[in-house]
Design an enzyme around this catalytic site. Structure first.
Site, short mmCIF file in Angstrom:
data_model
loop_
_atom_site.label_atom_id
_atom_site.label_comp_id
_atom_site.label_asym_id
_atom_site.label_seq_id
_atom_site.Cartn_x
_atom_site.Cartn_y
_atom_site.Cartn_z
N CYS A 150 0.61 -1.41 -0.09
CA CYS A 150 0.04 0.02 0.02
C CYS A 150 1.04 1.21 -0.09
CB CYS A 150 -0.93 -0.12 1.22
SG CYS A 150 -2.09 -1.49 1.04
N HIS A 300 -3.27 6.92 2.01
CA HIS A 300 -3.86 5.55 1.52
C HIS A 300 -5.10 5.22 2.25
CE1 HIS A 300 -4.28 1.53 1.00
NE2 HIS A 300 -3.99 1.09 2.14
N ASN A 330 -10.23 -0.59 0.62
CA ASN A 330 -8.78 -0.39 0.61
C ASN A 330 -8.26 -0.95 -0.90
OD1 ASN A 330 -6.07 -0.96 0.80
ND2 ASN A 330 -6.23 -1.25 2.86
#
Ligand code: COA
Length: 374
Positions: A150, A300, A330
């Site tokens: 990520c 993020h 996500n």
């Protein structure tokens, strides 16, 4: 306008690189400029692409014991997109890249470097080389993959800018693209509610040093935290190939494969809220800026509660925090460029706005970058 960049050495578990340029209200730091740094780089285009299949919290409640209220309260997520049918990671990545090039009015043949930030490529050896093909490039630019979960897109921006500053590249596509659904355990309600698939891209372009739009950054990794979030190669096949004396019994071994994502949610939550504010502060410091000079905080998109906690710690008001997690969940390395693209196209982010972006995730890895849009 003066500009100064410096490289600061790293220890074994963390690397901190800094690059500062003077912007309005910020003074240029003392010059430790490596002699080869003679160019700046700016962000001139962005694009994104998501799969067509939308999976709601109610859809998930049909396959695991959960409900919309639990998921949305604990994570802020309501929907996510999942790759299906003929869709592919390369297809999404190329679509996002094409849109970024169109916005920048740059021909695919003028791209000289493609960085694909992804932990879920469609080939063990990487998928980046397939992007120029999908874009129909007649000349073949250099293309390679960056695997940093990520944090991948932040690493991609730093790498892309270094290639421009140090190696003479002119147009660098930085793409974040993920298909985490392929590594999701759809029987584990602790993880399957979180992830989605998507791609986002930006075009970085060489410019005069005075017009540089990447002001400062801060990067870290810590292999010790790996145990809290991973999808590891299954070891069983390797063990089975030898008996207790080490003699070969099962040769050739079966093909290796990766496990589904395993996560200790509480530890990952604690890690993110602990390290991200400090990283953003380091990057701001390296840029010679303070929190009050940023227009947007773009984190993020992992969990709305993480976004809220980091913003609170940094004292950034919620109206200056970009969030689209409700719609996509996500999406790992894709989440920052996807959210950036939506905010640019909706007119929230305007040319000249300063953005503090931060990624964090498996590895563990984390990092921040201060950029100016347009
Ligand atoms: N639906 C309903 N109940 C659920 C559930 C779900 N999807 N998932 C877990 N639960 C239950 C648990 O079984 C537990 O029940 P119990 O109290 O009876 O034992 C309870 O809810 C609390 O679980 P817990 O895991 O403590 O919840 P949490 O508040 O830590 O939230 C996460 C879980 C995953 C949402 C949260 O830890 C998180 O978001 N962590 C960060 C993850 C992340 O961002 N990862 C990617 C980083 S890049």
């Amino acid at each position: 306008m003066a500009n100064a960049c410096g490289w600061v050495c790293s220890d074994s578990v963390s690397a901190r690189v800094m690059c500062t340029s003077s912007v309005e209200g910020a003074s240029a730091s003392h010059s430790r400029l490596p002699r080869f740094v003679s160019k700046g780089c700016k962000l001139v285009g962005c694009g994104s692409a998501v799969p067509s299949l939308k999976v709601s919290n109610d859809d998930l409640a049909k396959i695991v014991e959960t409900n919309d209220e639990w998921i949305s309260t604990r994570t802020g997520i309501r929907n996510r997109r999942i790759i299906s049918g003929k869709e592919s990671l390369v297809g999404l990545a190329a679509e996002a890249a094409r849109k970024a090039l169109e916005m920048a009015e740059v021909n695919p043949d003028d791209v000289d470097l493609v960085l694909l930030c992804s932990s879920t490529p469609e080939n063990l050896f990487g998928s980046a080389t397939q992007i120029p093909k999908a874009l129909g490039c007649k000349k073949t630019p250099l293309a390679y993959d960056i695997t940093a979960a990520c944090s991948g897109f932040i690493l991609g921006l730093v790498s892309g800018s270094s290639h421009i500053r140090g190696s003479g590249f002119k147009n660098v596509l930085v793409i974040g693209a993920e298909a985490l659904s392929r590594y999701t355990d759809w029987t584990d309600r602790g993880t399957c509610i979180l992830f989605g698939d998507a791609a986002g891209a930006v075009l970085l372009q060489a410019c005069a040093v005075e017009d540089d739009c990447l002001f400062g950054f801060d990067l870290h990794s810590d292999g010790d935290g790996h145990r809290h979030l991973n999808a590891t190669m299954e070891q069983k096949e390797l063990d089975d190939a030898a008996d207790s004396n080490g003699s070969v019994v099962g040769f050739p071994p079966n093909h290796a494969s990766y496990s589904c994502i395993k996560m200790n949610g509480k530890e990952v939550f604690r890690f993110a809220v602990g390290v991200v504010p400090q990283s953003v502060e380091f990057a701001l410091q390296n840029a010679g800026l303070t929190v009050s000079s940023i227009d947007w905080l773009l984190l993020h998109q992992a969990n709305q509660r993480i976004l809220d906690a980091v913003a609170k710690r940094l004292e950034v008001p919620s109206e200056r925090v970009i969030s689209n997690i409700a719609n996509y969940g996500n999406t790992s390395a894709a989440s920052i460029p996807l959210a950036l693209d939506e905010a640019v196209r909706s007119g929230r982010i305007q040319p000249g706005h300063t953005i503090a972006a931060a990624g964090f995730g498996a590895g563990l890895t984390w990092g921040s970058i201060i950029i100016k849009w347009g």
